[in-house]
Scaffold this active site. Structure first.
Site, PDB file in Angstrom:
ATOM      1  N   ASP A  30       0.869  -1.183   0.000  1.00 37.26           N
ATOM      2  CA  ASP A  30       0.000   0.000   0.000  1.00 37.26           C
ATOM      3  C   ASP A  30       0.904   1.231   0.000  1.00 37.26           C
ATOM      4  O   ASP A  30       2.007   1.198   0.546  1.00 37.26           O
ATOM      5  CB  ASP A  30      -0.906  -0.003   1.239  1.00 37.26           C
ATOM      6  CG  ASP A  30      -2.095   0.938   1.099  1.00 37.26           C
ATOM      7  OD1 ASP A  30      -3.225   0.429   0.955  1.00 37.26           O
ATOM      8  OD2 ASP A  30      -1.899   2.173   1.118  1.00 37.26           O
ATOM      9  N   ALA A 256     -36.554  -1.622   7.659  1.00 39.10           N
ATOM     10  CA  ALA A 256     -36.784  -0.200   7.377  1.00 39.10           C
ATOM     11  C   ALA A 256     -36.116   0.629   8.470  1.00 39.10           C
ATOM     12  O   ALA A 256     -35.993   0.189   9.606  1.00 39.10           O
ATOM     13  CB  ALA A 256     -38.275   0.076   7.349  1.00 39.10           C
ATOM     14  N   CYS A 264     -19.933   1.567   0.014  1.00 39.95           N
ATOM     15  CA  CYS A 264     -20.254   0.766  -1.182  1.00 39.95           C
ATOM     16  C   CYS A 264     -21.598   1.099  -1.799  1.00 39.95           C
ATOM     17  O   CYS A 264     -21.662   1.643  -2.900  1.00 39.95           O
ATOM     18  CB  CYS A 264     -20.180  -0.719  -0.848  1.00 39.95           C
ATOM     19  SG  CYS A 264     -18.509  -1.236  -0.456  1.00 39.95           S
ATOM     20  N   LYS A 327     -23.018   1.294  10.044  1.00 36.52           N
ATOM     21  CA  LYS A 327     -23.656   0.047  10.487  1.00 36.52           C
ATOM     22  C   LYS A 327     -22.902  -0.422  11.726  1.00 36.52           C
ATOM     23  O   LYS A 327     -21.774   0.024  11.969  1.00 36.52           O
ATOM     24  CB  LYS A 327     -23.614  -1.017   9.380  1.00 36.52           C
ATOM     25  CG  LYS A 327     -22.195  -1.480   9.046  1.00 36.52           C
ATOM     26  CD  LYS A 327     -22.136  -2.355   7.826  1.00 36.52           C
ATOM     27  CE  LYS A 327     -22.459  -3.785   8.129  1.00 36.52           C
ATOM     28  NZ  LYS A 327     -22.118  -4.687   7.013  1.00 36.52           N
TER      29      LYS A 327
HETATM   30  C1  UDX Z   1     -22.365  -4.082   1.045  1.00 34.08           C
HETATM   31  C2  UDX Z   1     -22.800  -5.431   0.480  1.00 34.08           C
HETATM   32  O1  UDX Z   1     -23.692  -6.071   1.409  1.00 34.08           O
HETATM   33  C3  UDX Z   1     -21.581  -6.309   0.226  1.00 34.08           C
HETATM   34  O2  UDX Z   1     -21.977  -7.536  -0.367  1.00 34.08           O
HETATM   35  C4  UDX Z   1     -20.637  -5.558  -0.704  1.00 34.08           C
HETATM   36  O3  UDX Z   1     -19.457  -6.325  -0.895  1.00 34.08           O
HETATM   37  C5  UDX Z   1     -20.275  -4.191  -0.135  1.00 34.08           C
HETATM   38  O4  UDX Z   1     -21.459  -3.452   0.152  1.00 34.08           O
HETATM   39  P1  UDX Z   1     -21.578  -3.213   3.461  1.00 34.08           P
HETATM   40  O5  UDX Z   1     -21.429  -1.869   2.831  1.00 34.08           O
HETATM   41  O6  UDX Z   1     -20.511  -3.721   4.361  1.00 34.08           O
HETATM   42  O7  UDX Z   1     -21.754  -4.330   2.318  1.00 34.08           O
HETATM   43  O8  UDX Z   1     -22.918  -3.170   4.317  1.00 34.08           O
HETATM   44  P2  UDX Z   1     -24.346  -3.863   4.296  1.00 34.08           P
HETATM   45  O9  UDX Z   1     -24.417  -4.876   5.371  1.00 34.08           O
HETATM   46  O10 UDX Z   1     -24.764  -4.271   2.951  1.00 34.08           O
HETATM   47  O11 UDX Z   1     -25.236  -2.621   4.760  1.00 34.08           O
HETATM   48  C6  UDX Z   1     -25.291  -1.442   3.953  1.00 34.08           C
HETATM   49  C7  UDX Z   1     -26.184  -0.417   4.573  1.00 34.08           C
HETATM   50  O12 UDX Z   1     -27.544  -0.811   4.480  1.00 34.08           O
HETATM   51  C8  UDX Z   1     -25.929  -0.128   6.040  1.00 34.08           C
HETATM   52  O13 UDX Z   1     -25.973   1.268   6.253  1.00 34.08           O
HETATM   53  C9  UDX Z   1     -27.062  -0.831   6.742  1.00 34.08           C
HETATM   54  O14 UDX Z   1     -27.390  -0.235   7.970  1.00 34.08           O
HETATM   55  C10 UDX Z   1     -28.190  -0.658   5.738  1.00 34.08           C
HETATM   56  N1  UDX Z   1     -29.267  -1.664   5.831  1.00 34.08           N
HETATM   57  C11 UDX Z   1     -28.977  -2.992   5.633  1.00 34.08           C
HETATM   58  C12 UDX Z   1     -30.573  -1.263   6.081  1.00 34.08           C
HETATM   59  O15 UDX Z   1     -30.849  -0.059   6.252  1.00 34.08           O
HETATM   60  N2  UDX Z   1     -31.549  -2.207   6.136  1.00 34.08           N
HETATM   61  C13 UDX Z   1     -31.309  -3.529   5.953  1.00 34.08           C
HETATM   62  O16 UDX Z   1     -32.265  -4.323   6.008  1.00 34.08           O
HETATM   63  C14 UDX Z   1     -29.973  -3.924   5.691  1.00 34.08           C
END
Ligand code: UDX
Length: 437
Positions: A30, A256, A264, A327
């Site tokens: 890196d 919700a 991402c 999250k």
């Molecule tokens: C996501 C994808 O899940 C993963 O497969 C990809 O490789 C990268 O992007 P990540 O960003 O780590 O992963 O988080 P994820 O668990 O998907 O949650 C994304 C967001 O959605 C969070 O802010 C979470 O709080 C929100 N969320 C998730 C909701 O608001 N409601 C849900 O039911 C699920």
């Protein structure tokens, strides 16, 4: 096998450690010397459960090293590209400068038959473009696109036990030499039955953006239902339970709340729309504009609800925000809905205190104007309202009977619909959920 991992952020650091865990000899590279120094001491430069322990375990075997020197890639036969593809400033498209730089700087160190394996999330067409550069060398290396689906907070287990592997090779054929080489890299999870699909380059790139778009759509769908439930006096959590029992729909990703954030989903759906536009297929993805808009409306809605909860004005109200990361089980605050709501409340006259078990240092860098408190007990003292915005277990476990004596007025907005509303109301709280009566 000897493996180099270029880019040691959330994706690369975890990937490097996991590849060493699978028995390979790995060098992580890196440009950020601070990051490399921490990793070299077996400390992750960010919070990710299980990662510190794994780094320590594999470094003791001598199979994992870290450096800022790209020449260390020489001698590895597999080179994973794990650098970031953030949103371009002032545009929806992805910034590919880190991917391009990583590949260009790697080229002089490639040997015949090497594999360059892209894991970063890129706009469709990137692999074909980079493949020309990689194969154009005398080295005759190959470029594979092998998207990564890990979730932050579960990154180690998602990497060691993924749902599936996708290998995008130039001719889309099982007989491509890259397929056997990657099968060797992933021999352990493959032997445990992980499915693997071989596709062409563009399909592999699209698998990743399509998956993230689907997940974002699912969350915005249930948040749109939350808007309707609010208008009709219905309960979106029960609605989600009921529709989720149809296994064609499924209950996962139907929570919700304040919407999605992170490094991402938000930027990936925007980059996808931008790329579709370049390809002349923008109509196919116009629905993602609505997905994005529903998601951003959640933040405004929470600010409005907080104002209602505080009796019609935010001015001078002491509001405690529980959770800053996008999250739980992560210290990542990139596009965190919790923080963006906290900043809005402050702008509208509230006196905001933010607490979080892991993300306060990152939050303070992004929003230095907010007040931060590490101790959640202290943070809630004399609050006029609590907002649970990131559902860390310790906030889910809060005891409303104990807490009621600490705050100034017992009001709580449950931005993730994770609290037992009846219990909180019984303890004397004004409780508001999202999309719930
Ligand atoms: C996501 C994808 O899940 C993963 O497969 C990809 O490789 C990268 O992007 P990540 O960003 O780590 O992963 O988080 P994820 O668990 O998907 O949650 C994304 C967001 O959605 C969070 O802010 C979470 O709080 C929100 N969320 C998730 C909701 O608001 N409601 C849900 O039911 C699920």
């Amino acid at each position: 096998m000897r493996i180099s991992v270029i880019g040691c952020g959330y994706l690369g650091a975890v990937h490097a450690a996991c590849m060493a865990k699978l028995g390979h000899e790995v060098v992580g590279i890196d440009v950020d010397s601070r990051k490399i120094a921490e990793l070299a001491e077996a400390r992750a430069p960010f919070y990710e459960p299980e990662l510190d322990a794994l780094l320590k375990e594999v470094q003791e075997t001598g199979r994992l090293t870290f450096t800022t020197d790209m020449s260390a890639a020489e001698g590895s036969s597999i080179h994973f590209i794990c650098v970031g593809t953030p949103q371009k400033k002032g545009e929806n498209a992805a910034d590919l400068s880190y991917v391009d730089a990583a590949v260009t700087e790697l080229l002089p160190y490639l040997s015949p038959g090497d594999l360059v394996v892209g894991k970063s999330t890129v706009p469709v067409g990137t692999a074909a473009r980079l493949s020309d550069a990689v194969q154009g060398q005398e080295t005759e290396a190959h470029l594979v696109w092998n998207p990564e689906f890990l979730r932050e907070g579960h990154a180690v287990s998602d990497t060691l036990h993924p749902d599936r592997f996708v290998y995008g090779v130039s001719d889309g054929s099982e007989d491509h030499p890259a397929v056997a080489a990657l099968d060797e890299v992933y021999a352990l999870p493959l032997s445990a039955g992980t499915p693997r699909l071989v596709t062409d380059h563009p399909t592999a790139e699209l698998v990743k953006t399509a998956a993230n778009s689907f997940l974002a759509t699912k969350i915005s769908f249930i948040n749109a239902m939350a808007e309707l439930c609010e208008a009709a006096g219905a309960d979106v959590t029960r609605l989600a339970d009921a529709i989720g029992m149809d296994d064609r729909i499924g209950r996962k990703f139907l929570n919700a709340g304040i919407g999605f954030g992170g490094g991402c989903l938000p930027k990936d759906i925007r980059a996808f729309m931008a790329r579709a536009g370049e390809l002349g297929a923008d109509q196919a993805l116009t629905f993602l504009r609505e997905v994005d808009a529903i998601n951003m409306r959640r933040r405004t809605r929470v600010v409005e609800l907080s104002r209602e909860l505080c009796g019609g004005s935010l001015m001078g109200k002491r509001i405690t925000v529980l959770g800053a990361s996008f999250k739980p089980e992560s210290d990542d605050v990139r596009d965190s809905p919790a923080l963006s709501i906290a900043a809005q409340l402050q702008l509208q006259g509230a006196i905001v205190t933010v607490t979080d078990p892991k993300a306060l240092a990152n939050a303070a860098k992004r929003f230095p104007e907010l007040h931060y408190e590490t101790s959640s007990e202290k943070a809630v003292q004399r609050a006029d309202a609590l907002l649970l915005l990131t559902e860390w277990q310790e906030y889910r476990d809060l005891d409303p009977y104990e807490l009621v004596t600490s705050v100034s007025t017992p009001r709580i907005l449950d931005g993730r619909n994770v609290l037992d509303s009846a219990k909180w109301r019984a303890a004397g709280w004004s409780y508001r959920g999202l999309g719930r009566p």
